[in-house]
Design a protein around this motif. Structure first.
Motif, PDB file in Angstrom:
ATOM      1  N   ARG A 271      35.898 -51.492  68.780  1.00  0.00           N
ATOM      2  CA  ARG A 271      35.776 -51.378  67.329  1.00  0.00           C
ATOM      3  C   ARG A 271      34.325 -51.541  66.875  1.00  0.00           C
ATOM      4  NH1 ARG A 271      40.902 -54.693  64.659  1.00  0.00           N
ATOM      5  NH2 ARG A 271      42.540 -53.684  65.910  1.00  0.00           N
ATOM      6  N   LYS A 272      33.892 -50.632  66.027  1.00  0.00           N
ATOM      7  CA  LYS A 272      32.562 -50.737  65.431  1.00  0.00           C
ATOM      8  C   LYS A 272      32.633 -51.536  64.135  1.00  0.00           C
ATOM      9  CE  LYS A 272      30.680 -46.388  67.206  1.00  0.00           C
ATOM     10  NZ  LYS A 272      31.870 -45.892  67.944  1.00  0.00           N
ATOM     11  N   LEU A 273      31.549 -52.208  63.821  1.00  0.00           N
ATOM     12  CA  LEU A 273      31.434 -52.894  62.544  1.00  0.00           C
ATOM     13  C   LEU A 273      31.094 -51.899  61.451  1.00  0.00           C
ATOM     14  CD1 LEU A 273      29.366 -56.030  63.688  1.00  0.00           C
ATOM     15  CD2 LEU A 273      31.865 -55.794  63.509  1.00  0.00           C
TER      16      LEU A 273
ATOM     17  N   ASN B 255      36.582 -46.746  61.962  1.00  0.00           N
ATOM     18  CA  ASN B 255      35.925 -47.924  62.569  1.00  0.00           C
ATOM     19  C   ASN B 255      36.815 -48.633  63.590  1.00  0.00           C
ATOM     20  OD1 ASN B 255      33.505 -47.729  61.134  1.00  0.00           O
ATOM     21  ND2 ASN B 255      34.497 -48.577  59.316  1.00  0.00           N
ATOM     22  N   PHE B 256      37.907 -47.973  64.008  1.00  0.00           N
ATOM     23  CA  PHE B 256      38.757 -48.587  65.040  1.00  0.00           C
ATOM     24  C   PHE B 256      38.957 -47.606  66.177  1.00  0.00           C
ATOM     25  CE2 PHE B 256      41.618 -50.595  67.549  1.00  0.00           C
ATOM     26  CZ  PHE B 256      42.967 -50.306  67.346  1.00  0.00           C
TER      27      PHE B 256
ATOM     28  N   TRP C  44      26.414 -50.486  68.177  1.00  0.00           N
ATOM     29  CA  TRP C  44      27.681 -51.024  68.684  1.00  0.00           C
ATOM     30  C   TRP C  44      27.588 -51.354  70.175  1.00  0.00           C
ATOM     31  CZ3 TRP C  44      30.318 -47.910  72.327  1.00  0.00           C
ATOM     32  CH2 TRP C  44      31.477 -48.499  72.845  1.00  0.00           C
ATOM     33  N   LEU C  45      27.074 -50.424  70.971  1.00  0.00           N
ATOM     34  CA  LEU C  45      27.029 -50.640  72.410  1.00  0.00           C
ATOM     35  C   LEU C  45      26.063 -51.767  72.771  1.00  0.00           C
ATOM     36  CD1 LEU C  45      28.235 -49.723  75.052  1.00  0.00           C
ATOM     37  CD2 LEU C  45      26.400 -48.028  75.257  1.00  0.00           C
ATOM     38  N   GLU C  46      24.960 -51.878  72.048  1.00  0.00           N
ATOM     39  CA  GLU C  46      24.034 -52.985  72.278  1.00  0.00           C
ATOM     40  C   GLU C  46      24.693 -54.322  71.972  1.00  0.00           C
ATOM     41  OE1 GLU C  46      20.650 -52.083  69.880  1.00  0.00           O
ATOM     42  OE2 GLU C  46      19.694 -50.827  71.412  1.00  0.00           O
ATOM     43  N   ARG C  47      25.494 -54.358  70.917  1.00  0.00           N
ATOM     44  CA  ARG C  47      26.196 -55.593  70.552  1.00  0.00           C
ATOM     45  C   ARG C  47      27.221 -55.981  71.624  1.00  0.00           C
ATOM     46  NH1 ARG C  47      31.014 -56.253  67.974  1.00  0.00           N
ATOM     47  NH2 ARG C  47      31.048 -54.088  67.228  1.00  0.00           N
ATOM     48  N   ILE C  48      27.957 -55.006  72.122  1.00  0.00           N
ATOM     49  CA  ILE C  48      28.970 -55.280  73.148  1.00  0.00           C
ATOM     50  C   ILE C  48      28.303 -55.712  74.449  1.00  0.00           C
ATOM     51  CG2 ILE C  48      30.839 -54.296  74.517  1.00  0.00           C
ATOM     52  CD1 ILE C  48      31.422 -54.856  71.496  1.00  0.00           C
ATOM     53  N   GLU C  49      27.222 -55.064  74.802  1.00  0.00           N
ATOM     54  CA  GLU C  49      26.510 -55.448  76.021  1.00  0.00           C
ATOM     55  C   GLU C  49      25.996 -56.888  75.917  1.00  0.00           C
ATOM     56  OE1 GLU C  49      23.236 -53.524  79.062  1.00  0.00           O
ATOM     57  OE2 GLU C  49      23.099 -53.023  76.934  1.00  0.00           O
TER      58      GLU C  49
END
Length: 344
Positions: free
Chosen positions: A148-150, A343-344, A158-163
């Motif tokens: 899920r993206k903010l 966003n989901f 998003w990918l930087e946050r998940i990493e």
């Protein structure tokens, strides 16, 4: 070229029938929600069955090492895993596992530990289990829906946050326990191709909640597990799964579980090594839509597609087929996630 040669070699030396069955538990309790629980009596019965029928219970890290390095996996190998780190594991499951000498892996999130949620083990409790051999592994920082993206978040952000989430969680586990297995169990079983690529880049393996035996034809960033809870907690049902084999999948047209917008009836095409299977006996299942025979496109390629739109949330295609030479079924499962909104 190297990958295709390796697959041929694995088939020739019999790796298509070598696999480990990874079991996924949450609660071991009679008072928690049945959908994520087995009772203490059920858990003991299952562990007793493993012991009495000569199953080999291995630590997850050892099985992952064998798959990574194309090493032999002994027949009847089983792995026991628990998601979330509920206190019932320490109170109820651990003594039973200790009695039988079975190793296991706990996937934990950091935020619930720090927040001191009542049902969750704290670090002292987890460390006590770790000192007795339990593997402590990554379940994300806060048990987030990772795909899920903010609001307003770009794909890169998003990918930087998940990493950062996954690496920060791993660092915390290493700091407290000294363990650094780089094994992530996806919360809710949700992941996508971008997350898989990120894990691979960082040297992690990933485990989902799609069913099937894990082996040399499995993706190391999407290893299957059999959930054991609720309607799937019955021992008779579990016996069939314990004898399952790693479906010899040579290729598939779709591996990303996250469905593209509007593509709610994905057509999955799978190419198999059919040397040890009876193709005409394969049967597939579309979750929520029942059994569906596959359409064979050639001697070793079949397709399966839902008749109706897959629902919002998580679903699966499952396919099984009996082995010619083994007393078990090859088992393959493809997970899907249909987004709700942008966003989901």
């Amino acid at each position: 070229m190297f990958k295709s040669m390796l697959v041929v070699l694995l088939v020739m030396i019999g790796f298509s029938t070598q696999a480990a069955v990874i079991l996924q538990y949450h609660h071991v309790s009679a008072s928690t929600p049945a959908i994520t629980s087995v009772t203490p009596a059920q858990f003991r019965e299952q562990m007793q069955y493993l012991a009495e029928h000569d199953f080999i219970v291995k630590p997850l890290s050892q099985v992952v090492h064998a798959i990574k390095n194309h090493q032999e996996i002994a027949p009847k190998t089983v792995v026991i895993t628990f998601d979330d780190g509920y206190r019932s594991i320490a109170k109820t499951a651990h003594p039973i596992l200790k009695e039988y000498g079975f190793p296991y892996t706990l996937f934990v999130s950091i935020e619930p530990i720090k927040a001191k949620y009542h049902e969750m083990m704290n670090w002292d409790e987890l460390m006590a289990l770790a000192k007795e051999g339990a593997e402590i592994a990554n379940h994300s920082w806060g048990h987030e829906h990772l795909i899920r993206k903010l609001e307003g978040e770009s794909q890169v952000q998003w990918l930087e946050r998940i990493e950062d989430n996954i690496l920060k969680t791993e660092a915390e586990i290493t700091l407290v326990t000294g363990q650094n297995h780089k094994m992530l169990a996806y919360p809710y079983g949700e992941y996508n191709q971008a997350i898989e690529s990120m894990l691979e880049r960082n040297g992690f393996i990933g485990l989902g909640q799609q069913s099937g035996a894990a082996g040399h034809f499995s993706s190391l960033t999407a290893l299957p597990r059999f959930p054991v809870a609720g309607v799937y907690a019955d021992l008779e049902s579990l016996k069939v799964k314990l004898d399952s084999l790693n479906m010899p999948v040579l290729s598939q047209n779709i591996s990303d579980p996250e469905l593209a917008k509007g593509h709610w009836r994905p057509e999955l095409k799978v190419t198999l090594d059919i040397s040890d299977i009876y193709p005409h006996q394969m049967m597939c299942y579309v979750q929520g839509q029942g059994a569906k025979a596959p359409l064979w496109l050639s001697g070793n390629e079949f397709s399966i597609r839902a008749e109706l739109d897959l629902p919002v949330g998580r679903s699966r295609y499952n396919c099984t087929v009996p082995s010619k030479s083994k007393a078990g079924y090859y088992w393959f499962s493809q997970a899907w996630v249909r987004s709700l909104g942008d966003n989901f």
